[in-house]
Design a protein around this motif. Structure first.
Motif, PDB file in Angstrom:
ATOM      1  N   VAL A 105     -36.893  25.544  29.405  1.00  0.00           N
ATOM      2  CA  VAL A 105     -37.964  25.945  30.304  1.00  0.00           C
ATOM      3  C   VAL A 105     -37.474  27.057  31.225  1.00  0.00           C
ATOM      4  CG1 VAL A 105     -39.523  25.163  32.137  1.00  0.00           C
ATOM      5  CG2 VAL A 105     -38.929  23.612  30.264  1.00  0.00           C
ATOM      6  N   ASP A 106     -38.173  28.173  31.219  1.00  0.00           N
ATOM      7  CA  ASP A 106     -37.865  29.266  32.133  1.00  0.00           C
ATOM      8  C   ASP A 106     -38.373  28.874  33.520  1.00  0.00           C
ATOM      9  OD1 ASP A 106     -37.963  31.696  33.684  1.00  0.00           O
ATOM     10  OD2 ASP A 106     -37.858  32.813  31.804  1.00  0.00           O
ATOM     11  N   ILE A 107     -37.505  28.922  34.509  1.00  0.00           N
ATOM     12  CA  ILE A 107     -37.905  28.494  35.859  1.00  0.00           C
ATOM     13  C   ILE A 107     -39.027  29.344  36.428  1.00  0.00           C
ATOM     14  CG2 ILE A 107     -35.686  27.444  36.410  1.00  0.00           C
ATOM     15  CD1 ILE A 107     -35.201  29.962  38.241  1.00  0.00           C
ATOM     16  N   MET A 108     -39.214  30.541  35.908  1.00  0.00           N
ATOM     17  CA  MET A 108     -40.293  31.407  36.399  1.00  0.00           C
ATOM     18  C   MET A 108     -41.671  30.846  36.037  1.00  0.00           C
ATOM     19  SD  MET A 108     -38.476  33.438  38.026  1.00  0.00           S
ATOM     20  CE  MET A 108     -39.546  34.748  38.557  1.00  0.00           C
ATOM     21  N   THR A 109     -41.724  29.906  35.087  1.00  0.00           N
ATOM     22  CA  THR A 109     -42.996  29.297  34.699  1.00  0.00           C
ATOM     23  C   THR A 109     -43.309  28.049  35.514  1.00  0.00           C
ATOM     24  OG1 THR A 109     -42.035  27.898  32.960  1.00  0.00           O
ATOM     25  CG2 THR A 109     -42.711  30.150  32.344  1.00  0.00           C
ATOM     26  N   LEU A 110     -42.384  27.627  36.346  1.00  0.00           N
ATOM     27  CA  LEU A 110     -42.576  26.430  37.174  1.00  0.00           C
ATOM     28  C   LEU A 110     -43.017  26.842  38.574  1.00  0.00           C
ATOM     29  CD1 LEU A 110     -39.301  24.515  36.259  1.00  0.00           C
ATOM     30  CD2 LEU A 110     -41.583  24.161  35.282  1.00  0.00           C
ATOM     31  N   GLU A 111     -43.948  26.086  39.131  1.00  0.00           N
ATOM     32  CA  GLU A 111     -44.439  26.403  40.474  1.00  0.00           C
ATOM     33  C   GLU A 111     -43.303  26.448  41.489  1.00  0.00           C
ATOM     34  OE1 GLU A 111     -47.355  24.381  43.756  1.00  0.00           O
ATOM     35  OE2 GLU A 111     -47.983  24.307  41.663  1.00  0.00           O
ATOM     36  N   GLU A 112     -42.420  25.450  41.447  1.00  0.00           N
ATOM     37  CA  GLU A 112     -41.301  25.386  42.389  1.00  0.00           C
ATOM     38  C   GLU A 112     -40.046  26.048  41.842  1.00  0.00           C
ATOM     39  OE1 GLU A 112     -40.447  22.005  39.598  1.00  0.00           O
ATOM     40  OE2 GLU A 112     -42.219  23.018  40.294  1.00  0.00           O
ATOM     41  N   GLY A 113     -40.130  26.583  40.643  1.00  0.00           N
ATOM     42  CA  GLY A 113     -38.968  27.074  39.922  1.00  0.00           C
ATOM     43  C   GLY A 113     -38.090  28.067  40.628  1.00  0.00           C
ATOM     44  N   PRO A 114     -38.588  29.274  40.908  1.00  0.00           N
ATOM     45  CA  PRO A 114     -37.706  30.283  41.502  1.00  0.00           C
ATOM     46  C   PRO A 114     -37.113  29.844  42.838  1.00  0.00           C
ATOM     47  CG  PRO A 114     -39.700  31.300  40.664  1.00  0.00           C
ATOM     48  CD  PRO A 114     -39.889  29.812  40.562  1.00  0.00           C
ATOM     49  N   GLU A 115     -37.920  29.229  43.662  1.00  0.00           N
ATOM     50  CA  GLU A 115     -37.456  28.817  44.986  1.00  0.00           C
ATOM     51  C   GLU A 115     -36.409  27.709  44.885  1.00  0.00           C
ATOM     52  OE1 GLU A 115     -39.613  26.407  48.425  1.00  0.00           O
ATOM     53  OE2 GLU A 115     -40.421  28.424  48.194  1.00  0.00           O
ATOM     54  N   GLN A 116     -36.654  26.745  44.030  1.00  0.00           N
ATOM     55  CA  GLN A 116     -35.791  25.570  43.958  1.00  0.00           C
ATOM     56  C   GLN A 116     -34.576  25.757  43.057  1.00  0.00           C
ATOM     57  OE1 GLN A 116     -37.946  21.998  43.137  1.00  0.00           O
ATOM     58  NE2 GLN A 116     -36.126  20.743  42.996  1.00  0.00           N
ATOM     59  N   TYR A 117     -34.686  26.580  42.015  1.00  0.00           N
ATOM     60  CA  TYR A 117     -33.636  26.612  41.006  1.00  0.00           C
ATOM     61  C   TYR A 117     -32.905  27.937  40.850  1.00  0.00           C
ATOM     62  CZ  TYR A 117     -35.484  22.131  39.533  1.00  0.00           C
ATOM     63  OH  TYR A 117     -35.878  20.821  39.506  1.00  0.00           O
ATOM     64  N   ALA A 163     -34.329  34.167  31.818  1.00  0.00           N
ATOM     65  CA  ALA A 163     -33.995  35.136  30.777  1.00  0.00           C
ATOM     66  C   ALA A 163     -32.713  35.873  31.148  1.00  0.00           C
ATOM     67  CB  ALA A 163     -35.145  36.116  30.601  1.00  0.00           C
ATOM     68  N   ALA A 164     -31.936  36.211  30.163  1.00  0.00           N
ATOM     69  CA  ALA A 164     -30.705  36.997  30.317  1.00  0.00           C
ATOM     70  C   ALA A 164     -29.664  36.339  31.224  1.00  0.00           C
ATOM     71  CB  ALA A 164     -31.024  38.405  30.810  1.00  0.00           C
ATOM     72  N   CYS A 165     -29.647  35.033  31.256  1.00  0.00           N
ATOM     73  CA  CYS A 165     -28.663  34.285  32.056  1.00  0.00           C
ATOM     74  C   CYS A 165     -27.517  33.870  31.124  1.00  0.00           C
ATOM     75  CB  CYS A 165     -29.336  33.071  32.683  1.00  0.00           C
ATOM     76  SG  CYS A 165     -28.210  31.853  33.375  1.00  0.00           S
ATOM     77  N   HIS A 166     -26.343  34.470  31.308  1.00  0.00           N
ATOM     78  CA  HIS A 166     -25.228  34.141  30.416  1.00  0.00           C
ATOM     79  C   HIS A 166     -24.758  32.697  30.593  1.00  0.00           C
ATOM     80  CE1 HIS A 166     -22.884  35.142  34.008  1.00  0.00           C
ATOM     81  NE2 HIS A 166     -21.895  34.472  33.461  1.00  0.00           N
ATOM     82  N   LEU A 167     -24.859  32.150  31.783  1.00  0.00           N
ATOM     83  CA  LEU A 167     -24.497  30.749  31.989  1.00  0.00           C
ATOM     84  C   LEU A 167     -25.458  29.822  31.260  1.00  0.00           C
ATOM     85  CD1 LEU A 167     -23.575  30.789  35.787  1.00  0.00           C
ATOM     86  CD2 LEU A 167     -22.023  30.826  33.817  1.00  0.00           C
ATOM     87  N   CYS A 168     -26.717  30.232  31.177  1.00  0.00           N
ATOM     88  CA  CYS A 168     -27.719  29.433  30.462  1.00  0.00           C
ATOM     89  C   CYS A 168     -27.382  29.380  28.976  1.00  0.00           C
ATOM     90  CB  CYS A 168     -29.112  29.999  30.690  1.00  0.00           C
ATOM     91  SG  CYS A 168     -29.611  29.956  32.437  1.00  0.00           S
ATOM     92  N   HIS A 169     -26.919  30.490  28.434  1.00  0.00           N
ATOM     93  CA  HIS A 169     -26.492  30.513  27.030  1.00  0.00           C
ATOM     94  C   HIS A 169     -25.288  29.601  26.834  1.00  0.00           C
ATOM     95  CE1 HIS A 169     -29.334  33.612  25.995  1.00  0.00           C
ATOM     96  NE2 HIS A 169     -28.875  34.370  26.977  1.00  0.00           N
ATOM     97  N   ASP A 170     -24.377  29.594  27.793  1.00  0.00           N
ATOM     98  CA  ASP A 170     -23.210  28.712  27.726  1.00  0.00           C
ATOM     99  C   ASP A 170     -23.646  27.246  27.748  1.00  0.00           C
ATOM    100  OD1 ASP A 170     -21.670  31.011  27.754  1.00  0.00           O
ATOM    101  OD2 ASP A 170     -20.994  30.755  29.837  1.00  0.00           O
TER     102      ASP A 170
END
Length: 80
Positions: free
Chosen positions: A36-48, A11-18
């Protein structure tokens, strides 16, 4: 019909909007992209967290890291 790719974002990632804007011509021509918001993925925050946005092909699991151009997306989709 199932999505072809996932766009990994936060959320609120300006590069993601780009990245969404760069992908729009492909979506308009039939590419199905699930955002897909990486916060919903088990490995998301750590990996991405330091790599987003990331375009991930669902079947092959190949990934294309930002920044990417239309030409790079086209090549990525042809290889997947």
């Amino acid at each position: 019909m199932s999505p072809h790719c996932q766009l990994l974002v936060t959320a609120a990632c300006h590069l993601c909007h780009d990245a969404e804007a760069v992908l729009m011509p492909f979506v308009e021509h039939g590419l199905l992209v699930e955002v897909v918001d990486i916060m919903t993925l088990e490995e998301g925050p750590e990996q991405y967290s330091l790599r987003i946005p990331v375009l991930r092909h669902i079947e092959s699991r190949r990934e294309l890291n930002w920044p990417f151009t239309c030409e790079q997306i086209a090549a990525f989709l042809m290889q997947s």
